[in-house]
Structure formats: C-alpha cells, structure tokens
Design a protein around this motif. Structure first.
Motif, PDB file in Angstrom:
ATOM      1  N   VAL A   1      98.338  98.759  12.541  1.00  0.00           N
ATOM      2  CA  VAL A   1      99.702  98.647  13.064  1.00  0.00           C
ATOM      3  C   VAL A   1     100.607  99.673  12.400  1.00  0.00           C
ATOM      4  O   VAL A   1     101.405 100.358  13.058  1.00  0.00           O
ATOM      5  CB  VAL A   1     100.239  97.217  12.859  1.00  0.00           C
ATOM      6  N   ARG A   2     100.470  99.784  11.099  1.00  0.00           N
ATOM      7  CA  ARG A   2     101.300 100.766  10.374  1.00  0.00           C
ATOM      8  C   ARG A   2     100.940 102.198  10.788  1.00  0.00           C
ATOM      9  O   ARG A   2     101.823 103.070  10.888  1.00  0.00           O
ATOM     10  CB  ARG A   2     101.109 100.575   8.873  1.00  0.00           C
ATOM     11  N   GLU A   3      99.665 102.438  11.034  1.00  0.00           N
ATOM     12  CA  GLU A   3      99.244 103.770  11.472  1.00  0.00           C
ATOM     13  C   GLU A   3      99.841 104.108  12.836  1.00  0.00           C
ATOM     14  O   GLU A   3     100.286 105.243  13.084  1.00  0.00           O
ATOM     15  CB  GLU A   3      97.714 103.835  11.524  1.00  0.00           C
ATOM     16  N   LEU A   4      99.838 103.111  13.748  1.00  0.00           N
ATOM     17  CA  LEU A   4     100.457 103.318  15.058  1.00  0.00           C
ATOM     18  C   LEU A   4     101.942 103.618  14.924  1.00  0.00           C
ATOM     19  O   LEU A   4     102.474 104.517  15.580  1.00  0.00           O
ATOM     20  CB  LEU A   4     100.256 102.072  15.937  1.00  0.00           C
ATOM     21  N   MET A   5     102.613 102.851  14.086  1.00  0.00           N
ATOM     22  CA  MET A   5     104.048 103.033  13.899  1.00  0.00           C
ATOM     23  C   MET A   5     104.347 104.423  13.349  1.00  0.00           C
ATOM     24  O   MET A   5     105.300 105.088  13.769  1.00  0.00           O
ATOM     25  CB  MET A   5     104.577 101.960  12.939  1.00  0.00           C
ATOM     26  N   ALA A   6     103.511 104.858  12.418  1.00  0.00           N
ATOM     27  CA  ALA A   6     103.749 106.169  11.806  1.00  0.00           C
ATOM     28  C   ALA A   6     103.457 107.300  12.786  1.00  0.00           C
ATOM     29  O   ALA A   6     104.114 108.345  12.764  1.00  0.00           O
ATOM     30  CB  ALA A   6     102.888 106.312  10.548  1.00  0.00           C
ATOM     31  N   THR A   7     102.465 107.101  13.655  1.00  0.00           N
ATOM     32  CA  THR A   7     102.056 108.168  14.575  1.00  0.00           C
ATOM     33  C   THR A   7     102.973 108.278  15.776  1.00  0.00           C
ATOM     34  O   THR A   7     103.327 109.388  16.207  1.00  0.00           O
ATOM     35  CB  THR A   7     100.606 107.925  15.040  1.00  0.00           C
ATOM     36  N   HIS A   8     103.354 107.135  16.361  1.00  0.00           N
ATOM     37  CA  HIS A   8     104.077 107.169  17.629  1.00  0.00           C
ATOM     38  C   HIS A   8     105.513 106.640  17.549  1.00  0.00           C
ATOM     39  O   HIS A   8     106.329 106.956  18.421  1.00  0.00           O
ATOM     40  CB  HIS A   8     103.313 106.371  18.689  1.00  0.00           C
ATOM     41  N   GLY A   9     105.804 105.811  16.609  1.00  0.00           N
ATOM     42  CA  GLY A   9     107.141 105.241  16.530  1.00  0.00           C
ATOM     43  C   GLY A   9     107.269 103.977  17.358  1.00  0.00           C
ATOM     44  O   GLY A   9     106.581 103.790  18.361  1.00  0.00           O
ATOM     45  N   ALA A  10     108.166 103.078  16.937  1.00  0.00           N
ATOM     46  CA  ALA A  10     108.317 101.767  17.565  1.00  0.00           C
ATOM     47  C   ALA A  10     108.734 101.880  19.028  1.00  0.00           C
ATOM     48  O   ALA A  10     108.230 101.170  19.902  1.00  0.00           O
ATOM     49  CB  ALA A  10     109.316 100.929  16.781  1.00  0.00           C
ATOM     50  N   GLU A  11     109.670 102.780  19.349  1.00  0.00           N
ATOM     51  CA  GLU A  11     110.180 102.888  20.715  1.00  0.00           C
ATOM     52  C   GLU A  11     109.101 103.348  21.677  1.00  0.00           C
ATOM     53  O   GLU A  11     108.968 102.815  22.792  1.00  0.00           O
ATOM     54  CB  GLU A  11     111.363 103.856  20.742  1.00  0.00           C
ATOM     55  N   GLN A  12     108.279 104.297  21.279  1.00  0.00           N
ATOM     56  CA  GLN A  12     107.227 104.794  22.156  1.00  0.00           C
ATOM     57  C   GLN A  12     106.142 103.745  22.363  1.00  0.00           C
ATOM     58  O   GLN A  12     105.614 103.577  23.470  1.00  0.00           O
ATOM     59  CB  GLN A  12     106.622 106.070  21.560  1.00  0.00           C
ATOM     60  N   ILE A  13     105.813 103.006  21.300  1.00  0.00           N
ATOM     61  CA  ILE A  13     104.814 101.937  21.425  1.00  0.00           C
ATOM     62  C   ILE A  13     105.331 100.836  22.353  1.00  0.00           C
ATOM     63  O   ILE A  13     104.593 100.320  23.198  1.00  0.00           O
ATOM     64  CB  ILE A  13     104.472 101.367  20.034  1.00  0.00           C
ATOM     65  N   ALA A  14     106.605 100.463  22.207  1.00  0.00           N
ATOM     66  CA  ALA A  14     107.184  99.428  23.067  1.00  0.00           C
ATOM     67  C   ALA A  14     107.190  99.873  24.526  1.00  0.00           C
ATOM     68  O   ALA A  14     106.912  99.080  25.439  1.00  0.00           O
ATOM     69  CB  ALA A  14     108.599  99.092  22.603  1.00  0.00           C
ATOM     70  N   ALA A  15     107.502 101.155  24.777  1.00  0.00           N
ATOM     71  CA  ALA A  15     107.499 101.664  26.152  1.00  0.00           C
ATOM     72  C   ALA A  15     106.099 101.608  26.761  1.00  0.00           C
ATOM     73  O   ALA A  15     105.932 101.256  27.937  1.00  0.00           O
ATOM     74  CB  ALA A  15     108.033 103.092  26.175  1.00  0.00           C
TER      75      ALA A  15
END
Length: 584
Positions: free
Chosen positions: A404-418
């Motif tokens: 989860v932290r790796e995803l957040m660091a790579t793409h950012g919360a807004e892009q993951i939510a979209a």
C-alpha cells in the motif's frame, strides 16, 4: 421461542436450530386442537411459511407419538405440488425439518430420470414429494404403492387446477386409502377447490391465515410509466438503480423470456432464465446460480417461477403487466418474505396505465407512480454506493501495508482513487437514455381538463405518409402505436390522421418531426411491407364522399350510362337493349 404445543419434539429442535423465534399465523394454526389429526382446508398467501406449516401438521400423524421413524418401507405421506421447482423446494425444506426424525424423502417430478426415482422408491421412503403427472405415472406403473398412506397434502391446489391437473389429482386421491388425512393448501378457495374438498375430505377444518387482509405489507409497490418503445430500457435502468442482490423479472411468454434474457446478458448483467422449454437440469442449474451468487437476475414466466423461493430476493419487476390480481400477487410474493422488505415494480406503457390501475385495485393494492430511473439517478446512486463500500473502512493488515505504501509513493492517493473509481464504474452496465420522463406525462394526465394549456405544437406540424390505407384495413387504433414505436415518440406528438384508400397521412408536432424522421429512416416501421415517407407541405383536403355520379378513381363527375335505372342502392343495371322484331 413460541409455545410449540403439540409439535413433535424433533421438529421443534429443527426449527430452533434454524433460528425460528416465532411461528407465522398459518404455522401456529396447525398446533390448535381443532387441527390435530383433522382434514384441513387452508387459505394461505405465498410467503406465509405454509411448507413448514403442513410439515408441522402431518408430523403427529406420521410419527404416531414416536420421536423417530422406523426403517422406511411404503410411503406414509404424499406431497403434491404444481411445478418441478416447487416440489424440489418442498423436499429441500422437509429435509432439514425432518432431519432429526430419520425420515427418508423421495421426489418424483417430471423431467428427471424415472429409473432413478423407481430405485429410490424401491429402497423405501417415508415421504414422497412430486408433481401430479409423474406421481400418476409411478402409481399406474406400480413403482409407487400408496396403500399405506396416512396423509396427502395438495400444495398450491388452486394452481394445479388452473394448470389442468384435475384428472391427475382425482386419480391420486381416489387411489389413496380412505382412512387418511387430506390437507389442501391454496391461496384462494374458488368453487373448483370447494368441490374437490367436499368430495375427497371428511369434515375438513377450515383455516384462513391471520393477516391475509394485510397481505404483502412488507412489499413496496411502484408503477413506472414509460413510452412503449422504452419498456426494456426502463427495466435495465430499474435493475441498475436498485442493484439488488437478487432480482426476478416476469414475462408472459417463453419467447419474451428468451429475448429479454439475451438483451440483459448482452448488456453485461449476470442473468439466468426460467421457462417451460428448459429441461429440469437447466432449470435446477439456473436456480442454483441464483442461490450461490453466480447470477443475480432471473427472467421467468409465471408457471416456471411458481412457488420458487430465492434467498435475498429484494426486487420483482413485472416486464409484462399481470393479466389478473392473482398473477400479480403470486409474482410479487417472491419478495417480502419472512419479514424481509421487498420492492415490486410494474413497467407500464402509457396507454396501459388504466389496465394497471384496475389490476392493482382488484388485488386491493396501491402503488406509487414514479418515473423510471434516469442515467443521472443511477450515476448518483453508484457513486454513493462506492463511498459507502464497507471495504473502504477496513484498515490494511500487516501483509498489505508494505505494498500500500509503495502504491502511494509511486502513484499518489488521488491517482489511485481515480483508478478505483473507474474500475468500479466499469464493472456495472451503462444505463439507458429514456425518451421522455414519465413523471411529466403523469402530471399532465392528472391536470383537470380546464387547467391544461392550449396546444400550439401543431401550428407548424409536419405531415408524413404511411403506405397503408382503407384497402389494407388501416385503423387509427393500430396505426398510432406503430407510428409512436417507429419514431420513438408518444401519442401526444401525433396530430391528425387521415386514412385514404391506399395510404394514410398523419401529422407530427413540429418540435418532434426531425427526430421522428431520423428514427424512421434508421429503424423503419417494424412492420413488413409498410413504409413511411415525409411529405412536402400539408396534404390535400380529405377525399369527398362519393355518390353514384362520382368516379372513385378521378373524383370527377361521371355521367349516367345509357339506360341507367335511376336506383341508388349501389347496384346499377346494365343498359337495356332494344328488342328488334324479326321479320317474317
């Protein structure tokens, strides 16, 4: 737990383990002294728990005071149901209800392997559940011996008579021992049921389940007014809007079931169908798909869905308007069962709203008239469901937190939510655009005549020609629906209709004419050999009435032929020939 009175202890234990905290009125009626060991004529609506009720009623008669059955031999009880699905469902209910008694239960239903049924009967059974025709076959062939029967139950007796099983029922009842209990369960008791009861029952105790007058109180009824061509689109939008765990859609015919099932499957819905043309294995698989979650929508005919009980069935849609109040009640009774709330929606074309109101009135039901869900309504509900998704409130566990932290660091919360939002919306079929909001139509219909604004939309109306007239027996009552369907309009957009000998002309409101013509050019009329053409300007004045002096071909004056008799009854005599005397 409710006081179980004289209920067999094994059945009481089964109900307790099943989570029963209270019995329904019809189940409680089985425990009264008057019902004990008596013939019963019971009126109980669908969903009232009558399968458990007659299981409770016949238990003392079958067990004879014992807690368990002796080894199985000839059947002690026969349960007769109108359809294969209902018979299988009754067997499923009896298996858990009678589990502690050691009962062996066999089924005999059409469409199943008769050899396997014969083997099961030969091995012995305490209770046999079946459909009338198959039970009669087994009795006639000698594979089912009912000489030791202690009780016979006719479930949905009114439906069996409606389906033409009267001869089979009379054969079975006449072949059974005279000293037996006969229990008739029926939603209604028409004259045919009363005659059957009088002939085959002895001093039957009459039971009318309490609360019958307030039937279907757990069901919210709605009627959705739609343009005739929008019926299927309204069904799609209704399914998307409610997004129920399980839904059932009723159609009148097998062909309608096949067509609508294909349409829904093509749109991405998880759908199965039930109709009389399916084999028993196909029907069983369809119901199992609904129970285990592989399918969420069942499209069915009335007979195929008679008596079926699907878990978490929250939505019933009447794609075709029920023809009578009994059909409406039986269809709707698939939901709102055992205290669970349900929604029943009638899809009503504008021109059939009067018929819908009559059926509801005869069924003593009231329905709220609501517009069909629009694309924006569905989108708003989908977004709210995503926001309320319980999965979003669950914190990541230790195995997930690293990625989860790796995803957040790579793409950012807004892009993951979209990305999550797009995936959720893509998993649902797209809604349909409807032609006209039925609420507006209903509002116009409710206005008093004096309050209606004068119509000016035909001041600039556009005329069209359709290639049928008097010679093809054209009439406004079938021309108007065809015009509306071809052009995707309501009848309010159609003005004057003039029927001529070989064609007819009709007027379309100016603001609807271009869209009407575009729809006709794309889709045609839907009728073989019938075409519609746009006219330049208004048509000529209507044809004058013809007299014997007027030519129907030219409309011009036609002189009388020589020798015209002067009669005007439509039959002109041929000109008289002058007689010439023969010369001698």
């Amino acid at each position: 737990m409710t006081d179980l009175g004289t209920m067999a202890p094994a059945l009481a234990a089964a109900l307790a383990s099943r989570g029963y905290e209270a019995l329904t009125p019809v189940q409680q009626a089985m425990l009264t002294p008057e019902a004990h060991n008596a013939d019963l004529l019971v009126s109980a609506q669908t969903g009232s728990g009558k399968t458990v009720a007659f299981g409770i009623a016949i238990a003392p008669t079958l067990l004879g005071g014992a807690e368990r059955f002796e080894p199985a031999g000839l059947p002690l009880a026969l349960i007769v149901a109108p359809t294969r699905e209902l018979a299988i469902q009754v067997r499923r209910e009896f298996e858990w209800l009678y589990r502690e008694t050691g009962a062996r239960i066999a089924s005999c239903v059409g469409g199943m392997d008769m050899r396997g049924e014969r083997r099961a009967l030969a091995d012995g059974a305490h209770i046999v559940v079946g459909t009338p025709g198959r039970l009669r076959d087994h009795i006639t062939r000698g594979s089912l011996d009912i000489t030791e029967l202690r009780a016979i139950v006719l479930d949905e007796a009114d439906e069996m008579l409606d389906l033409g099983f009267r001869d089979d029922l009379e054969f079975i009842l006449a072949a059974a021992p005279a000293e037996r209990r006969t229990l008739l369960f029926s939603a209604t008791v028409p004259n045919q049921i009363a005659q059957l009861a009088k002939r085959f029952q002895r001093d039957a105790h009459r039971i009318i389940a309490q609360g019958e007058s307030s039937q279907h109180t757990d069901i919210e009824y709605q009627q959705i007014l739609v343009a005739p061509a929008d019926r299927e689109n309204a069904i799609i939008n209704t399914l998307l809007f409610f997004d129920s765990q399980n839904s059932i859609v009723f159609c009148h015919t097998r062909e309608a079931v096949k067509h609508l099932s294909s349409r829904l499957a093509n749109r991405g819905f998880a759908v199965v169908s039930l109709s009389g043309e399916l084999s028993q294995a196909e029907r069983t698989n369809a119901l199992q798909s609904m129970r285990d979650g592989r399918a969420r929508i069942c499209v069915a005919t009335d007979v195929a869905a008679r008596g079926i009980d699907l878990p978490n069935l929250d939505l019933v849609i009447h794609a075709d308007l029920p023809s009578n109040p009994d059909t409406l009640l039986h269809r709707s009774g698939r939901t709102g069962r055992a205290g669970r709330k349900g929604i029943c929606t009638l899809i009503v074309p504008f021109h059939r709203r009067g018929a819908a109101n009559r059926v509801l009135k005869l069924a003593k039901l009231s329905a709220q008239t609501v517009p069909a869900p629009t694309a924006s309504d569905i989108e708003r509900h989908n977004r709210q469901r995503i926001l309320d998704d319980p999965a979003l409130s669950v914190l990541p566990d230790e195995d997930e937190i690293g990625f989860v932290r790796e995803l957040m660091a790579t793409h950012g919360a807004e892009q993951i939510a979209a990305a999550y939002l797009r995936l959720q919306l893509a998993a649902r079929p797209a809604p349909e655009e409807l032609m006209e909001a039925p609420a507006h139509f209903a509002e116009r219909e409710r206005r008093p005549q004096a309050e209606r604004a004068p119509r000016s939309d035909f001041d600039n109306g556009v005329w069209f020609r359709v290639s049928v007239g008097r010679k093809q027996r054209a009439e406004p009552r079938w021309l108007l629906p065809m015009i509306c369907k071809a052009g995707g309009i309501t009848k309010r957009a159609v003005g004057s209709i003039r029927i001529q000998d070989t064609d007819s002309q009709f007027e379309i409101a100016g603001d609807k004419a271009d869209a009407f013509w575009a729809s006709v050019k794309q889709n045609g009329t839907g009728e073989k050999g019938v075409t519609i053409q746009r006219m330049d300007g208004a048509p000529p004045a209507p044809e004058p009435a013809f007299s014997p002096k007027t030519s129907r071909k030219t409309g011009k004056f036609k002189p009388k032929p020589d020798g015209f008799s002067g009669k005007t009854d439509g039959k002109q005599k041929k000109p008289r020939k002058k007689k010439v005397k023969k010369q001698s």
